[in-house]
Structures are given as C-alpha cells and as structure tokens.
Write a protein that holds these residues in place. Structure first.
Motif, PDB file in Angstrom:
ATOM      1  N   UNK A  15      12.540   5.985  69.317  1.00  0.00           N
ATOM      2  CA  UNK A  15      12.090   5.792  68.086  1.00  0.00           C
ATOM      3  C   UNK A  15      13.555   5.148  67.188  1.00  0.00           C
ATOM      4  N   UNK A  16      14.458   6.539  67.340  1.00  0.00           N
ATOM      5  CA  UNK A  16      15.875   6.707  66.814  1.00  0.00           C
ATOM      6  C   UNK A  16      16.367   5.584  67.046  1.00  0.00           C
ATOM      7  N   UNK A  17      16.113   4.785  67.746  1.00  0.00           N
ATOM      8  CA  UNK A  17      16.310   3.733  68.646  1.00  0.00           C
ATOM      9  C   UNK A  17      16.535   2.386  67.318  1.00  0.00           C
ATOM     10  N   UNK A  18      14.768   2.621  67.658  1.00  0.00           N
ATOM     11  CA  UNK A  18      14.137   1.595  67.138  1.00  0.00           C
ATOM     12  C   UNK A  18      14.631   1.547  65.768  1.00  0.00           C
ATOM     13  N   UNK A  19      14.734   2.759  64.324  1.00  0.00           N
ATOM     14  CA  UNK A  19      15.041   2.982  63.535  1.00  0.00           C
ATOM     15  C   UNK A  19      16.509   2.653  63.187  1.00  0.00           C
ATOM     16  N   UNK A  20      17.480   2.968  63.982  1.00  0.00           N
ATOM     17  CA  UNK A  20      18.949   2.937  63.616  1.00  0.00           C
ATOM     18  C   UNK A  20      19.132   1.585  64.434  1.00  0.00           C
ATOM     19  N   UNK A  21      18.597   0.837  65.137  1.00  0.00           N
ATOM     20  CA  UNK A  21      19.453  -0.900  66.080  1.00  0.00           C
ATOM     21  C   UNK A  21      18.414  -1.440  65.679  1.00  0.00           C
ATOM     22  N   UNK A  22      19.401  -2.648  64.906  1.00  0.00           N
ATOM     23  CA  UNK A  22      18.720  -3.707  64.594  1.00  0.00           C
ATOM     24  C   UNK A  22      18.392  -4.259  65.836  1.00  0.00           C
ATOM     25  N   UNK A  23      19.227  -4.603  66.992  1.00  0.00           N
ATOM     26  CA  UNK A  23      19.183  -4.859  68.128  1.00  0.00           C
ATOM     27  C   UNK A  23      17.617  -4.451  69.147  1.00  0.00           C
ATOM     28  N   UNK A  24      17.562  -3.407  68.823  1.00  0.00           N
ATOM     29  CA  UNK A  24      16.461  -2.524  69.733  1.00  0.00           C
ATOM     30  C   UNK A  24      15.218  -3.305  69.679  1.00  0.00           C
ATOM     31  N   UNK A  25      14.835  -3.561  67.977  1.00  0.00           N
ATOM     32  CA  UNK A  25      13.673  -3.895  67.009  1.00  0.00           C
ATOM     33  C   UNK A  25      14.057  -5.943  67.532  1.00  0.00           C
ATOM     34  N   UNK A  26      14.647  -6.673  67.485  1.00  0.00           N
ATOM     35  CA  UNK A  26      14.696  -8.082  68.134  1.00  0.00           C
ATOM     36  C   UNK A  26      13.829  -7.932  69.290  1.00  0.00           C
ATOM     37  N   UNK A  27      14.087  -6.468  70.259  1.00  0.00           N
ATOM     38  CA  UNK A  27      14.631  -7.090  71.662  1.00  0.00           C
ATOM     39  C   UNK A  27      12.563  -6.851  71.689  1.00  0.00           C
ATOM     40  N   UNK A  28      12.017  -5.427  71.191  1.00  0.00           N
ATOM     41  CA  UNK A  28      10.660  -4.931  70.975  1.00  0.00           C
ATOM     42  C   UNK A  28       9.823  -6.299  70.456  1.00  0.00           C
ATOM     43  N   UNK A  29      10.422  -6.943  69.301  1.00  0.00           N
ATOM     44  CA  UNK A  29       9.849  -8.150  68.687  1.00  0.00           C
ATOM     45  C   UNK A  29       9.625  -9.075  70.269  1.00  0.00           C
ATOM     46  N   UNK A  30      10.812  -9.375  70.615  1.00  0.00           N
ATOM     47  CA  UNK A  30      10.656 -10.633  71.985  1.00  0.00           C
ATOM     48  C   UNK A  30       9.561 -10.186  72.708  1.00  0.00           C
ATOM     49  N   UNK A  31       9.916  -8.867  73.176  1.00  0.00           N
ATOM     50  CA  UNK A  31       8.773  -8.298  74.039  1.00  0.00           C
ATOM     51  C   UNK A  31       7.364  -8.164  73.839  1.00  0.00           C
ATOM     52  N   UNK A  32       7.020  -7.872  72.429  1.00  0.00           N
ATOM     53  CA  UNK A  32       5.543  -8.698  72.008  1.00  0.00           C
ATOM     54  C   UNK A  32       4.784  -9.848  71.953  1.00  0.00           C
ATOM     55  N   UNK A  33       5.719 -10.464  71.599  1.00  0.00           N
ATOM     56  CA  UNK A  33       5.767 -11.862  71.461  1.00  0.00           C
ATOM     57  C   UNK A  33       5.214 -12.406  73.222  1.00  0.00           C
ATOM     58  N   UNK A  34       6.411 -12.543  73.654  1.00  0.00           N
ATOM     59  CA  UNK A  34       5.827 -12.444  75.755  1.00  0.00           C
ATOM     60  C   UNK A  34       4.866 -12.042  75.901  1.00  0.00           C
ATOM     61  N   UNK A  35       4.566 -10.965  75.725  1.00  0.00           N
ATOM     62  CA  UNK A  35       3.390 -10.070  75.861  1.00  0.00           C
ATOM     63  C   UNK A  35       2.109 -11.380  75.450  1.00  0.00           C
ATOM     64  N   UNK A  36       2.239 -11.411  73.935  1.00  0.00           N
ATOM     65  CA  UNK A  36       0.851 -12.054  73.573  1.00  0.00           C
ATOM     66  C   UNK A  36       0.672 -13.430  74.088  1.00  0.00           C
ATOM     67  N   UNK A  37       2.156 -14.518  74.275  1.00  0.00           N
ATOM     68  CA  UNK A  37       2.210 -15.067  74.930  1.00  0.00           C
ATOM     69  C   UNK A  37       1.604 -15.609  75.631  1.00  0.00           C
ATOM     70  N   UNK A  38       2.285 -14.665  77.047  1.00  0.00           N
ATOM     71  CA  UNK A  38       1.630 -14.658  78.395  1.00  0.00           C
ATOM     72  C   UNK A  38      -0.051 -15.129  78.899  1.00  0.00           C
ATOM     73  N   UNK A  39      -0.535 -14.366  77.856  1.00  0.00           N
ATOM     74  CA  UNK A  39      -2.308 -14.713  78.489  1.00  0.00           C
ATOM     75  C   UNK A  39      -2.148 -16.536  78.405  1.00  0.00           C
ATOM     76  N   UNK A  40      -1.593 -16.946  77.785  1.00  0.00           N
ATOM     77  CA  UNK A  40      -1.699 -18.968  77.773  1.00  0.00           C
ATOM     78  C   UNK A  40      -1.542 -19.339  79.328  1.00  0.00           C
TER      79      UNK A  40
END
Length: 160
Positions: A15-40
């Motif tokens: 959580x500290x890393x997510x709160x303080x590192x923009x790149x970690x937030x980019x990685x988590x969003x990318x992971x979300x999109x990969x997971x959601x679109x993987x069902x296609x």
C-alpha cells in the motif's frame, strides 16, 4: 499470531508503494486491464500462469525499486554518485521486467481473431463503451493523484 502480522506488514508495504509511486499505480492499472481483457482471448492455464508471473515480476521489481530509493534517500541527505547508480540500476531492473512482461503479453495475446472479437463486441454494444470510458477515467485519476491525493481532494471538497 505473528504469522498473520507478517501479512499485515507486507500489505502495508504494498500500500505504501501504491500510495507513493506513480509507476506502481501504472503497473496495477495495466494488470487490471490485462486481466479484464484476457477473457476475450483463448488462453490455457499455462498462458494465464505466464501472464500472472510476468505481472508479479513487474510489481515485485517496482517494490524493490522503491526499497532501493527509500534506503538511498535515507542514507544520503544530498547527491551522491553511488546513490544515483543504485537508483538507476533499480529502475533498470523494473524496465527489464516490464519489457519482458510486454514480450510475454505479445506472445500470449497475439490473436488477431480475438482483437476482432473485441471490436465486434463493442460495435454491437456501444453502451459498453460508457463503463469502459468511466473506468478509464477513474484509472487515470488514480494514476495521477494516487489514493492519498484522491482522499485529500475529497476531504477538501467536504470542508467547503
């Protein structure tokens, strides 16, 4: 009890890393999109395992990069050439893991028929573009402001 506390501490670090590192937030969003679109896509368990390992590799590298940055900032109050080298190497590790994760993504998701299926899905249900646009907008705010920035913005609005 100590076992469960170790999970608490680990999640606190994430959580500290997510709160303080923009790149970690980019990685988590990318992971979300990969997971959601993987069902296609047609994917085997092995493909899902490769994608999950790649995502874990990038997020782990970002966590270690944050560790290196925090330790360097703590150890050196002002500029030091060794600190710059350490920070650059940690950032390089994240870059390498992200590039190889993207390569895994290309290998797993290079399915032109599935891309056509995604286009057909949104063409046949254009209203589904609204939730996609809303989630994308929320993700952009999350990346730019971070959870703490969003919380502070909401608090400021309530005080007015």
């Amino acid at each position: 009890m100590r076992f469960f506390k170790s999970f608490k501490y680990a999640f606190r670090g994430i959580i500290y890393c997510i709160n303080n590192e923009r790149n970690m937030r980019i990685h988590t969003v990318a992971a979300l999109y990969v997971f959601v679109f993987s069902f296609f896509f047609e994917m085997s368990r092995t493909s899902y395992a490769a994608v999950l390992i790649a995502i874990a590799m990038v997020i782990t590298a970002e966590l270690f990069n944050t560790v290196a940055e925090e330790l360097c900032d703590m150890a050196a109050a002002s500029f030091h050439p060794v600190v710059r080298i350490i920070k650059d190497m940690a950032a390089g590790a994240v870059l390498i893991s992200a590039v190889f994760a993207a390569a895994v993504g290309v290998c797993v998701f290079w399915q032109p028929a599935s891309f056509a299926g995604i286009l057909r899905y949104f063409a046949s249900s254009p209203l589904m573009l609204l939730p996609l646009a809303a989630v994308t907008a929320v993700c952009i705010v999350y990346i730019v402001m971070g959870p703490i920035g969003i919380r502070d913005y909401i608090r400021k609005k309530r005080e007015k």
